[in-house]
Design a protein around this motif. Structure first.
Motif, PDB file in Angstrom:
ATOM      1  N   LEU A 131       0.733  -1.149   0.036  1.00 25.46           N
ATOM      2  CA  LEU A 131      -0.091  -0.228   0.018  1.00 25.46           C
ATOM      3  C   LEU A 131       0.692   1.402  -0.032  1.00 25.46           C
ATOM      4  O   LEU A 131       0.584   2.230  -0.798  1.00 25.46           O
ATOM      5  N   LEU A 132       2.051   1.025   0.740  1.00 26.13           N
ATOM      6  CA  LEU A 132       2.810   2.277   1.147  1.00 26.13           C
ATOM      7  C   LEU A 132       3.931   2.678  -0.340  1.00 26.13           C
ATOM      8  O   LEU A 132       4.300   3.771  -0.325  1.00 26.13           O
ATOM      9  N   ASP A 133       3.903   1.681  -1.008  1.00 22.20           N
ATOM     10  CA  ASP A 133       5.012   1.688  -2.206  1.00 22.20           C
ATOM     11  C   ASP A 133       4.255   2.626  -3.409  1.00 22.20           C
ATOM     12  O   ASP A 133       3.873   2.012  -4.499  1.00 22.20           O
ATOM     13  N   ASN A 134       4.197   4.013  -3.183  1.00 19.61           N
ATOM     14  CA  ASN A 134       3.616   4.841  -4.237  1.00 19.61           C
ATOM     15  C   ASN A 134       3.976   6.359  -4.049  1.00 19.61           C
ATOM     16  O   ASN A 134       3.717   6.583  -2.800  1.00 19.61           O
ATOM     17  N   LYS A 135       3.903   7.045  -4.940  1.00 17.75           N
ATOM     18  CA  LYS A 135       3.931   8.391  -4.710  1.00 17.75           C
ATOM     19  C   LYS A 135       3.386   9.199  -5.981  1.00 17.75           C
ATOM     20  O   LYS A 135       2.897   8.155  -7.087  1.00 17.75           O
ATOM     21  N   LEU A 136       2.684  10.416  -5.845  1.00 16.91           N
ATOM     22  CA  LEU A 136       1.882  10.884  -6.924  1.00 16.91           C
ATOM     23  C   LEU A 136       2.566  10.784  -8.218  1.00 16.91           C
ATOM     24  O   LEU A 136       3.580  11.467  -8.211  1.00 16.91           O
ATOM     25  N   GLY A 137       1.886  10.252  -9.054  1.00 19.15           N
ATOM     26  CA  GLY A 137       2.518  10.307 -10.375  1.00 19.15           C
ATOM     27  C   GLY A 137       3.573   9.528 -10.738  1.00 19.15           C
ATOM     28  O   GLY A 137       4.351   9.382 -11.648  1.00 19.15           O
ATOM     29  N   GLN A 138       3.804   8.521  -9.882  1.00 21.44           N
ATOM     30  CA  GLN A 138       5.014   7.687  -9.975  1.00 21.44           C
ATOM     31  C   GLN A 138       4.841   6.679 -11.053  1.00 21.44           C
ATOM     32  O   GLN A 138       5.940   6.516 -11.866  1.00 21.44           O
ATOM     33  N   THR A 139       3.740   6.012 -11.325  1.00 24.38           N
ATOM     34  CA  THR A 139       3.825   4.943 -12.420  1.00 24.38           C
ATOM     35  C   THR A 139       2.611   5.404 -13.402  1.00 24.38           C
ATOM     36  O   THR A 139       1.519   5.708 -13.154  1.00 24.38           O
ATOM     37  N   LYS A 140       3.209   5.230 -14.694  1.00 21.03           N
ATOM     38  CA  LYS A 140       2.116   5.396 -15.811  1.00 21.03           C
ATOM     39  C   LYS A 140       1.839   4.070 -15.987  1.00 21.03           C
ATOM     40  O   LYS A 140       2.590   3.076 -16.378  1.00 21.03           O
ATOM     41  N   PHE A 141       0.620   3.936 -16.940  1.00 19.38           N
ATOM     42  CA  PHE A 141      -0.055   2.776 -17.262  1.00 19.38           C
ATOM     43  C   PHE A 141      -1.076   3.145 -18.468  1.00 19.38           C
ATOM     44  O   PHE A 141      -2.007   3.941 -18.071  1.00 19.38           O
ATOM     45  N   ASP A 142      -0.749   2.686 -19.808  1.00 21.22           N
ATOM     46  CA  ASP A 142      -1.585   2.902 -20.922  1.00 21.22           C
ATOM     47  C   ASP A 142      -2.362   4.414 -20.872  1.00 21.22           C
ATOM     48  O   ASP A 142      -3.588   4.535 -20.758  1.00 21.22           O
ATOM     49  N   GLY A 143      -1.390   5.149 -20.736  1.00 18.55           N
ATOM     50  CA  GLY A 143      -2.059   6.871 -21.064  1.00 18.55           C
ATOM     51  C   GLY A 143      -2.287   7.322 -19.478  1.00 18.55           C
ATOM     52  O   GLY A 143      -2.895   8.486 -19.686  1.00 18.55           O
ATOM     53  N   GLY A 144      -2.284   6.754 -18.426  1.00 18.42           N
ATOM     54  CA  GLY A 144      -2.778   7.313 -17.180  1.00 18.42           C
ATOM     55  C   GLY A 144      -1.821   6.930 -16.087  1.00 18.42           C
ATOM     56  O   GLY A 144      -0.627   6.684 -16.379  1.00 18.42           O
ATOM     57  N   TYR A 145      -2.284   7.059 -14.838  1.00 16.69           N
ATOM     58  CA  TYR A 145      -1.376   6.725 -13.818  1.00 16.69           C
ATOM     59  C   TYR A 145      -1.979   5.572 -13.023  1.00 16.69           C
ATOM     60  O   TYR A 145      -3.538   5.667 -12.731  1.00 16.69           O
ATOM     61  N   VAL A 146      -1.392   4.813 -12.242  1.00 15.98           N
ATOM     62  CA  VAL A 146      -1.930   3.651 -11.387  1.00 15.98           C
ATOM     63  C   VAL A 146      -0.767   3.576 -10.248  1.00 15.98           C
ATOM     64  O   VAL A 146       0.055   4.257  -9.970  1.00 15.98           O
ATOM     65  N   HIS A 147      -1.401   3.169  -9.108  1.00 15.62           N
ATOM     66  CA  HIS A 147      -0.673   2.708  -7.767  1.00 15.62           C
ATOM     67  C   HIS A 147       0.491   1.734  -7.973  1.00 15.62           C
ATOM     68  O   HIS A 147       0.155   0.895  -8.890  1.00 15.62           O
ATOM     69  N   ASN A 148       1.640   2.141  -7.601  1.00 13.55           N
ATOM     70  CA  ASN A 148       2.903   1.433  -8.043  1.00 13.55           C
ATOM     71  C   ASN A 148       2.861   0.169  -7.435  1.00 13.55           C
ATOM     72  O   ASN A 148       3.094  -0.842  -8.056  1.00 13.55           O
ATOM     73  N   GLY A 149       2.658   0.095  -6.017  1.00 13.60           N
ATOM     74  CA  GLY A 149       2.887  -1.028  -5.322  1.00 13.60           C
ATOM     75  C   GLY A 149       1.747  -2.145  -5.883  1.00 13.60           C
ATOM     76  O   GLY A 149       1.823  -3.386  -5.929  1.00 13.60           O
ATOM     77  N   LEU A 150       0.487  -1.723  -5.895  1.00 16.10           N
ATOM     78  CA  LEU A 150      -0.644  -2.487  -6.416  1.00 16.10           C
ATOM     79  C   LEU A 150      -0.195  -3.233  -7.977  1.00 16.10           C
ATOM     80  O   LEU A 150      -0.677  -4.254  -8.158  1.00 16.10           O
ATOM     81  N   LEU A 151       0.441  -2.261  -8.580  1.00 14.98           N
ATOM     82  CA  LEU A 151       0.522  -2.774  -9.936  1.00 14.98           C
ATOM     83  C   LEU A 151       1.628  -3.869 -10.011  1.00 14.98           C
ATOM     84  O   LEU A 151       1.577  -4.658 -10.692  1.00 14.98           O
ATOM     85  N   LYS A 152       2.729  -3.561  -9.092  1.00 20.29           N
ATOM     86  CA  LYS A 152       3.707  -4.449  -8.986  1.00 20.29           C
ATOM     87  C   LYS A 152       3.351  -6.099  -8.345  1.00 20.29           C
ATOM     88  O   LYS A 152       3.694  -7.189  -8.939  1.00 20.29           O
ATOM     89  N   ALA A 153       2.122  -5.746  -7.477  1.00 25.78           N
ATOM     90  CA  ALA A 153       1.681  -7.160  -6.953  1.00 25.78           C
ATOM     91  C   ALA A 153       0.830  -7.807  -8.275  1.00 25.78           C
ATOM     92  O   ALA A 153       0.895  -9.070  -8.163  1.00 25.78           O
ATOM     93  N   ALA A 154       0.075  -6.730  -8.941  1.00 22.98           N
ATOM     94  CA  ALA A 154      -0.752  -7.289 -10.111  1.00 22.98           C
ATOM     95  C   ALA A 154      -0.046  -8.208 -11.261  1.00 22.98           C
ATOM     96  O   ALA A 154      -0.221  -9.244 -11.465  1.00 22.98           O
ATOM     97  N   LYS A 155       1.178  -7.578 -11.435  1.00 26.93           N
ATOM     98  CA  LYS A 155       2.144  -8.188 -12.463  1.00 26.93           C
ATOM     99  C   LYS A 155       2.795  -9.396 -11.985  1.00 26.93           C
ATOM    100  O   LYS A 155       2.754 -10.410 -12.757  1.00 26.93           O
ATOM    101  N   TRP A 156       2.998  -9.458 -10.400  1.00 25.06           N
ATOM    102  CA  TRP A 156       3.389 -10.816  -9.998  1.00 25.06           C
ATOM    103  C   TRP A 156       2.635 -11.902 -10.119  1.00 25.06           C
ATOM    104  O   TRP A 156       2.837 -12.686 -10.613  1.00 25.06           O
ATOM    105  N   ILE A 157       1.308 -11.705  -9.735  1.00 24.88           N
ATOM    106  CA  ILE A 157       0.268 -12.636  -9.801  1.00 24.88           C
ATOM    107  C   ILE A 157      -0.201 -12.957 -11.265  1.00 24.88           C
ATOM    108  O   ILE A 157      -0.164 -14.255 -11.490  1.00 24.88           O
ATOM    109  N   PHE A 158      -0.188 -12.220 -12.067  1.00 26.15           N
ATOM    110  CA  PHE A 158      -0.411 -12.341 -13.730  1.00 26.15           C
ATOM    111  C   PHE A 158       0.700 -13.089 -14.086  1.00 26.15           C
ATOM    112  O   PHE A 158       0.450 -14.370 -14.868  1.00 26.15           O
ATOM    113  N   ASP A 159       1.795 -12.928 -14.020  1.00 27.43           N
ATOM    114  CA  ASP A 159       3.146 -13.642 -14.511  1.00 27.43           C
ATOM    115  C   ASP A 159       3.149 -15.024 -14.074  1.00 27.43           C
ATOM    116  O   ASP A 159       3.705 -15.889 -14.480  1.00 27.43           O
ATOM    117  N   THR A 160       2.944 -15.090 -12.571  1.00 28.65           N
ATOM    118  CA  THR A 160       2.897 -16.519 -11.861  1.00 28.65           C
ATOM    119  C   THR A 160       1.891 -17.387 -12.366  1.00 28.65           C
ATOM    120  O   THR A 160       2.048 -18.568 -12.583  1.00 28.65           O
TER     121      THR A 160
END
Length: 314
Positions: free
Chosen positions: A126-155
């Protein structure tokens, strides 16, 4: 003899901020944001109770002998559970989850549980994020949640692809609560962007139900993926399109975790929670118009279903 008098400025600012927040809460009617929305049909809301039970079942150690099942049980067949991952298996990269092949409802479901108050790895996500830190598909997303999402998807990508190919008429559904809701929302978006890795699945067969989600996507992405992601919010959407209580709980838990880390390293430093509370109050006191103009700001994802009782103080 002179007497010195000084105003406790920090305490005054803190009290004024808390008073403003309390004033807003007292005058706040939960149905204000959705007063002009149409009513959801029974058909489109039908999956929500069933998926909630699937999410709750992830909390159980043994689904054949559940300890926390509601009256009537979870209504699932343990033999249809494909995989069920624990914290030990995720290594703290994500919360526990389950893949369930629902033959009764023609559905392949990946369900993720919510925040565990006893797991610092959940706070770290939850705390792994700063405002505007991570871009995705032309917008912005939460960095920590995206990393967790990618980990589950790849696994689980190969397993999901096999299930999709073996069941060509089944939908692929992602469901989660709280922290898990934010993760599944970003998994759904990531899956749409990488459908080639899931075989021949069409976008219309991918859907997501996020129960009380954390704020995780910018407003343009929330609108763009409204055909895929459905967010279910109880009572207060809040002035940032998110549960006020969730936002304050996350901030408070973050304060506790950082305070623990800070005091472990620097004995006697007891003022960090106050500074973090001021950061939270600053967010509360920021004008709505200013928030809406910031393209980096994060919101609840997709289409919103607002469960509400339209009365003050409720």
């Amino acid at each position: 003899m002179s007497i010195l008098c000084g105003l406790p400025i920090l305490e005054c600012v803190y009290c004024l901020g808390c008073a403003r927040w309390l004033w807003q809460k007292c005058l706040y009617t939960a149905g204000h944001e959705s007063e002009n929305w149409g009513l959801a049909t029974a058909e489109e809301f039908e999956p929500v109770p069933r998926l909630c039970r699937l999410i709750l079942s992830v909390y159980e150690d043994d689904l054949r002998y559940p300890l926390w099942a509601p009256p009537g049980g979870y209504g699932i067949n343990p033999d249809w559970v494909i995989v069920k991952r624990t914290y030990e298996e995720t290594g703290g990269c994500a919360t526990p989850y389950m893949i369930y092949l629902d033959h009764d409802n023609v559905d392949i479901v990946l369900a993720i549980r919510g925040l565990n108050l006893a797991k610092e790895s959940d706070y770290a996500v939850l705390l792994d994020n700063k405002l505007g830190q991570t871009k995705f598909d032309g917008g912005y997303v939460h960095n920590g949640l995206l990393k967790a999402a990618k980990w589950i998807f790849d696994t689980e990508c190969e397993l999901l692809r096999d299930l999709v190919e073996m069941n060509p008429d089944y939908r692929l559904t992602f469901a989660g609560h709280s922290l898990g809701a934010g993760i599944v929302s970003l998994i759904a978006m990531y899956a749409v962007q990488n459908r080639d890795k899931l075989g021949t699945i069409e976008r219309k067969r991918i859907r997501c139900f996020a129960m009380a989600p954390a704020r995780c996507v910018s407003l343009n992405l929330a609108v763009r993926y409204a055909d895929v992601i459905n967010s279910v919010v109880l009572q207060s959407i809040g002035n940032t399109n998110q549960n006020d209580d969730d936002e304050w709980m996350i901030s408070y838990l973050g304060q506790l975790l950082l305070w623990k880390m800070f005091t472990n390293r620097f004995s006697g430093k007891r003022y960090l929670p106050c500074l973090l509370c001021l950061m939270c109050l600053k967010d509360t006191c920021t004008l709505e118009e200013k928030k809406l103009k910031d393209p980096r700001r994060l919101y609840a994802p997709g289409r919103l279903y607002h469960i509400v009782e339209r009365k003050p103080f409720r």
